[in-house]
Write a protein that holds these residues in place. Structure first.
Motif, mmCIF file in Angstrom:
data_model
loop_
_atom_site.group_PDB
_atom_site.id
_atom_site.type_symbol
_atom_site.label_atom_id
_atom_site.label_comp_id
_atom_site.label_asym_id
_atom_site.label_seq_id
_atom_site.Cartn_x
_atom_site.Cartn_y
_atom_site.Cartn_z
ATOM 1 N N THR A 10 -15.529 -0.802 7.037
ATOM 2 C CA THR A 10 -15.147 -1.188 5.688
ATOM 3 C C THR A 10 -14.125 -0.218 5.102
ATOM 4 N N ALA A 13 -10.807 -0.753 6.790
ATOM 5 C CA ALA A 13 -10.163 -1.976 6.306
ATOM 6 C C ALA A 13 -9.545 -1.767 4.927
ATOM 7 N N LEU A 14 -10.247 -1.050 4.057
ATOM 8 C CA LEU A 14 -9.697 -0.779 2.728
ATOM 9 C C LEU A 14 -8.448 0.097 2.810
ATOM 10 N N LEU A 16 -6.371 0.344 5.396
ATOM 11 C CA LEU A 16 -5.287 -0.450 5.974
ATOM 12 C C LEU A 16 -4.752 -1.488 4.985
ATOM 13 N N THR A 17 -5.619 -2.015 4.127
ATOM 14 C CA THR A 17 -5.162 -2.927 3.074
ATOM 15 C C THR A 17 -4.253 -2.191 2.096
ATOM 16 N N GLY A 18 -4.627 -0.987 1.718
ATOM 17 C CA GLY A 18 -3.777 -0.187 0.833
ATOM 18 C C GLY A 18 -2.445 0.156 1.469
ATOM 19 N N GLY A 20 -0.971 -1.637 3.767
ATOM 20 C CA GLY A 20 -0.213 -2.887 3.814
ATOM 21 C C GLY A 20 0.373 -3.262 2.468
ATOM 22 N N LEU A 21 -0.375 -3.046 1.389
ATOM 23 C CA LEU A 21 0.133 -3.369 0.057
ATOM 24 C C LEU A 21 1.233 -2.406 -0.378
ATOM 25 N N THR A 22 1.159 -1.167 0.073
ATOM 26 C CA THR A 22 2.203 -0.194 -0.256
ATOM 27 C C THR A 22 3.464 -0.474 0.539
ATOM 28 N N TRP A 24 4.306 -0.929 5.069
ATOM 29 C CA TRP A 24 4.059 -0.246 6.343
ATOM 30 C C TRP A 24 5.092 0.839 6.610
ATOM 31 N N TYR A 32 -2.165 6.854 8.883
ATOM 32 C CA TYR A 32 -2.728 5.948 9.887
ATOM 33 C C TYR A 32 -3.824 6.621 10.720
#
Length: 59
Positions: A10, A13-14, A16-18, A20-22, A24, A32
């Motif tokens: 979890t 995932a959070l 990687l979501t951050g 992705g939103l910022t 890559w 990473y």
């Protein structure tokens, strides 16, 4: 699957979501490392960060 392993997935995932939103390409490469370590810990059950802290002397 244990709750601890699910927590590792979890948090990864959070993160990687951050990332992705910022964007890559905008984040530093070191960001990473944390999700990679957490996914490894979730799959194998061996947490590198926990092992490091235990070697330093934390319980």
């Amino acid at each position: 699957m244990s709750a601890q392993r699910m927590l590792f997935f979890t948090v990864a995932a959070l993160l990687l979501t951050g990332i992705g939103l910022t964007g890559w390409r905008e984040v530093h490469w070191f960001l990473y490392v944390v999700p990679a370590m957490l996914v490894f810990a979730g799959i194998s059950g061996i947490c590198p960060g926990l092992m490091l802290y235990k070697k330093i002397g934390f319980k």
